[in-house]
Write a protein that holds these residues in place. Structure first.
Motif, PDB file in Angstrom:
ATOM      1  N   ASP A 160       0.874  -1.280  -0.105  1.00  0.00           N
ATOM      2  CA  ASP A 160       0.103  -0.065   0.139  1.00  0.00           C
ATOM      3  C   ASP A 160       0.840   1.307  -0.140  1.00  0.00           C
ATOM      4  O   ASP A 160       0.437   2.172  -0.698  1.00  0.00           O
ATOM      5  CB  ASP A 160      -0.856  -0.150   1.251  1.00  0.00           C
ATOM      6  CG  ASP A 160      -2.089   0.972   1.239  1.00  0.00           C
ATOM      7  OD1 ASP A 160      -2.352   1.620   0.088  1.00  0.00           O
ATOM      8  OD2 ASP A 160      -2.505   1.235   2.300  1.00  0.00           O
ATOM      9  N   ARG A 161       2.140   1.127   0.849  1.00  0.00           N
ATOM     10  CA  ARG A 161       2.815   2.468   1.013  1.00  0.00           C
ATOM     11  C   ARG A 161       3.366   2.487  -0.269  1.00  0.00           C
ATOM     12  O   ARG A 161       3.618   3.811  -0.806  1.00  0.00           O
ATOM     13  CB  ARG A 161       3.628   1.939   2.066  1.00  0.00           C
ATOM     14  CG  ARG A 161       4.872   3.164   2.162  1.00  0.00           C
ATOM     15  CD  ARG A 161       5.757   2.792   3.417  1.00  0.00           C
ATOM     16  NE  ARG A 161       6.797   3.883   3.288  1.00  0.00           N
ATOM     17  CZ  ARG A 161       8.336   3.683   2.875  1.00  0.00           C
ATOM     18  NH1 ARG A 161       8.511   2.416   2.467  1.00  0.00           N
ATOM     19  NH2 ARG A 161       9.032   4.564   3.281  1.00  0.00           N
ATOM     20  N   LEU A 162       3.988   1.701  -1.216  1.00  0.00           N
ATOM     21  CA  LEU A 162       4.523   1.800  -2.387  1.00  0.00           C
ATOM     22  C   LEU A 162       3.629   2.599  -3.437  1.00  0.00           C
ATOM     23  O   LEU A 162       4.369   3.537  -4.104  1.00  0.00           O
ATOM     24  CB  LEU A 162       5.099   0.580  -2.942  1.00  0.00           C
ATOM     25  CG  LEU A 162       5.916   0.475  -4.122  1.00  0.00           C
ATOM     26  CD1 LEU A 162       7.421   1.233  -3.907  1.00  0.00           C
ATOM     27  CD2 LEU A 162       6.153  -1.022  -4.704  1.00  0.00           C
TER      28      LEU A 162
ATOM     29  N   LYS B 170       4.538  -0.638 -14.817  1.00  0.00           N
ATOM     30  CA  LYS B 170       5.999  -0.538 -15.288  1.00  0.00           C
ATOM     31  C   LYS B 170       6.986   0.179 -14.178  1.00  0.00           C
ATOM     32  O   LYS B 170       7.985  -0.371 -14.161  1.00  0.00           O
ATOM     33  CB  LYS B 170       5.881   0.711 -16.344  1.00  0.00           C
ATOM     34  CG  LYS B 170       5.051   0.151 -17.707  1.00  0.00           C
ATOM     35  CD  LYS B 170       5.014   1.186 -18.579  1.00  0.00           C
ATOM     36  CE  LYS B 170       4.402   0.682 -20.032  1.00  0.00           C
ATOM     37  NZ  LYS B 170       4.288   1.952 -20.658  1.00  0.00           N
ATOM     38  N   PHE B 171       6.519   0.985 -13.385  1.00  0.00           N
ATOM     39  CA  PHE B 171       7.538   1.275 -12.549  1.00  0.00           C
ATOM     40  C   PHE B 171       7.925   0.348 -11.385  1.00  0.00           C
ATOM     41  O   PHE B 171       9.176   0.088 -11.119  1.00  0.00           O
ATOM     42  CB  PHE B 171       6.664   2.358 -11.567  1.00  0.00           C
ATOM     43  CG  PHE B 171       7.314   2.540 -10.217  1.00  0.00           C
ATOM     44  CD1 PHE B 171       8.393   3.632 -10.029  1.00  0.00           C
ATOM     45  CD2 PHE B 171       6.758   2.359  -8.719  1.00  0.00           C
ATOM     46  CE1 PHE B 171       8.965   3.756  -8.777  1.00  0.00           C
ATOM     47  CE2 PHE B 171       7.285   2.517  -7.726  1.00  0.00           C
ATOM     48  CZ  PHE B 171       8.388   3.284  -7.749  1.00  0.00           C
ATOM     49  N   VAL B 172       7.056  -0.495 -10.913  1.00  0.00           N
ATOM     50  CA  VAL B 172       7.382  -1.558 -10.306  1.00  0.00           C
ATOM     51  C   VAL B 172       8.378  -2.861 -10.832  1.00  0.00           C
ATOM     52  O   VAL B 172       9.313  -3.189 -10.485  1.00  0.00           O
ATOM     53  CB  VAL B 172       6.075  -2.506  -9.618  1.00  0.00           C
ATOM     54  CG1 VAL B 172       6.460  -3.862  -8.741  1.00  0.00           C
ATOM     55  CG2 VAL B 172       5.512  -1.655  -8.650  1.00  0.00           C
TER      56      VAL B 172
ATOM     57  N   HIS C  56      11.118   8.248  -0.198  1.00  0.00           N
ATOM     58  CA  HIS C  56       9.905   7.652  -0.043  1.00  0.00           C
ATOM     59  C   HIS C  56       9.900   6.090  -0.209  1.00  0.00           C
ATOM     60  O   HIS C  56       8.875   5.469   0.096  1.00  0.00           O
ATOM     61  CB  HIS C  56       8.970   8.492  -1.002  1.00  0.00           C
ATOM     62  CG  HIS C  56       8.630   9.934  -0.796  1.00  0.00           C
ATOM     63  ND1 HIS C  56       9.548  10.733  -1.006  1.00  0.00           N
ATOM     64  CD2 HIS C  56       7.666  10.464  -0.134  1.00  0.00           C
ATOM     65  CE1 HIS C  56       9.069  12.083  -0.711  1.00  0.00           C
ATOM     66  NE2 HIS C  56       8.220  11.746   0.052  1.00  0.00           N
ATOM     67  N   PHE C  57      11.145   5.499  -0.666  1.00  0.00           N
ATOM     68  CA  PHE C  57      10.971   4.230  -1.005  1.00  0.00           C
ATOM     69  C   PHE C  57      11.768   3.439  -0.161  1.00  0.00           C
ATOM     70  O   PHE C  57      11.904   2.235  -0.518  1.00  0.00           O
ATOM     71  CB  PHE C  57      11.339   3.929  -2.658  1.00  0.00           C
ATOM     72  CG  PHE C  57      10.252   4.576  -3.487  1.00  0.00           C
ATOM     73  CD1 PHE C  57       9.134   4.405  -3.423  1.00  0.00           C
ATOM     74  CD2 PHE C  57      10.841   5.862  -4.274  1.00  0.00           C
ATOM     75  CE1 PHE C  57       8.149   5.002  -4.471  1.00  0.00           C
ATOM     76  CE2 PHE C  57       9.901   6.381  -5.157  1.00  0.00           C
ATOM     77  CZ  PHE C  57       8.714   5.962  -5.176  1.00  0.00           C
TER      78      PHE C  57
ATOM     79  N   VAL D 163      11.982  -6.985  -2.632  1.00  0.00           N
ATOM     80  CA  VAL D 163      12.615  -5.432  -2.409  1.00  0.00           C
ATOM     81  C   VAL D 163      12.465  -5.167  -0.681  1.00  0.00           C
ATOM     82  O   VAL D 163      13.168  -4.747  -0.031  1.00  0.00           O
ATOM     83  CB  VAL D 163      12.192  -4.536  -3.189  1.00  0.00           C
ATOM     84  CG1 VAL D 163      12.573  -3.366  -2.730  1.00  0.00           C
ATOM     85  CG2 VAL D 163      12.672  -4.832  -4.712  1.00  0.00           C
ATOM     86  N   TYR D 164      11.050  -5.646  -0.502  1.00  0.00           N
ATOM     87  CA  TYR D 164      10.695  -5.189   0.956  1.00  0.00           C
ATOM     88  C   TYR D 164      10.478  -6.359   1.847  1.00  0.00           C
ATOM     89  O   TYR D 164       9.715  -6.325   2.768  1.00  0.00           O
ATOM     90  CB  TYR D 164       9.427  -4.241   0.933  1.00  0.00           C
ATOM     91  CG  TYR D 164       9.527  -3.167   0.182  1.00  0.00           C
ATOM     92  CD1 TYR D 164      10.119  -1.912   0.820  1.00  0.00           C
ATOM     93  CD2 TYR D 164       9.179  -2.726  -1.014  1.00  0.00           C
ATOM     94  CE1 TYR D 164      10.439  -0.815   0.423  1.00  0.00           C
ATOM     95  CE2 TYR D 164       9.444  -1.566  -1.711  1.00  0.00           C
ATOM     96  CZ  TYR D 164       9.856  -0.595  -0.984  1.00  0.00           C
ATOM     97  OH  TYR D 164      10.225   0.487  -1.481  1.00  0.00           O
TER      98      TYR D 164
END
Length: 236
Positions: free
Chosen positions: A102-104, A136-138, A152-153, A224-225
């Motif tokens: 959700d945060r991403l 695309k970003f992910v 922010h990431f 990644v997280y």
């Protein structure tokens, strides 16, 4: 006019120490400024670590007063340095975390719309420009290295845990349990008013992050997280 010229002649390590000292003095002055967030930290013997996109502006204004300003997105190490180890250990330290999925999505949408300052806007218009969709970003941008490159990431645990994976705050609130956890904090430190919901995202009403992700995107975010998911007990 002489000082700037002399500064240019100083070795890099001396200039770095000088700027380090300047920052320290600046924040010490904030601790003496009426209404400032840092002074309110001392007055309430509490410290809030503001993780991006987890409701921090609402927390600061509701808990410490309308005069209180944003404190940036600093790790626990910054506050330990500014307030000293003794105060840091004695004060009630807290934060709020949010489901990484959700945060991403929230951070991507926030920056795509210009963010909050000139740096946010530039990042959205340059780095994020090639990625016109969240997918695309992910799939194309998100890597551990890229996540660490923009505030922010950055994974949330990096704000709160030391190198030995020791949690350096007393309480971790959850964005998903915002009002209830806020009231626990307000009761603990004995200040603040009813929670104000400020800086709310202007995403489409009713949009749920679970409707956005594909299986491939989920796998990428997990890679990644993974520490955030594990340490804060989150899942998709």
């Amino acid at each position: 006019m002489i000082i700037p010229v002399l500064r240019k002649l100083l070795p890099e390590e001396i200039k770095e120490k000088y700027h380090h000292w300047q920052e320290y003095k600046y924040h010490q002055n904030l601790r003496k400024t009426p209404g400032n967030t840092y002074k309110r930290f001392d007055e309430t013997r509490s410290i809030f670590i503001h993780i991006p996109k987890a409701g921090g502006i609402s927390i600061i204004k509701s808990l410490y007063g309308d005069q209180a300003e944003g404190i940036g997105h600093r790790t626990y190490k910054h506050f330990k340095w500014i307030f000293g180890e003794e105060n840091y250990n004695d004060y009630f330290k807290f934060t709020f975390v949010r489901n990484p999925f959700d945060r991403l999505l929230s951070a991507y949408s926030f920056l795509k719309k210009g963010g909050m300052n000139a740096m946010d806007k530039e990042f959205g218009e340059t780095t994020l420009k090639p990625y016109d969709t969240f997918e695309k970003f992910v799939m194309q941008w998100l890597t551990p290295e890229n996540a660490d490159s923009w505030v922010h990431f950055i994974p949330q645990y990096k704000y709160l845990y030391d190198e030995n994976k020791n949690l350096m705050v007393n309480f971790v609130g959850r964005f998903e349990n915002f009002n209830e956890d806020y009231e626990k904090i307000r009761h603990k430190i004995g200040t603040g008013e009813k929670l104000k919901h400020l800086n709310k995202s202007k995403d489409k009403k009713g949009e749920n992050y679970r409707d956005i992700y594909t299986p491939q995107m989920i796998e990428k975010v997990v890679s990644v997280y993974k520490q955030d998911l594990k340490l804060f007990d989150y899942s998709f």
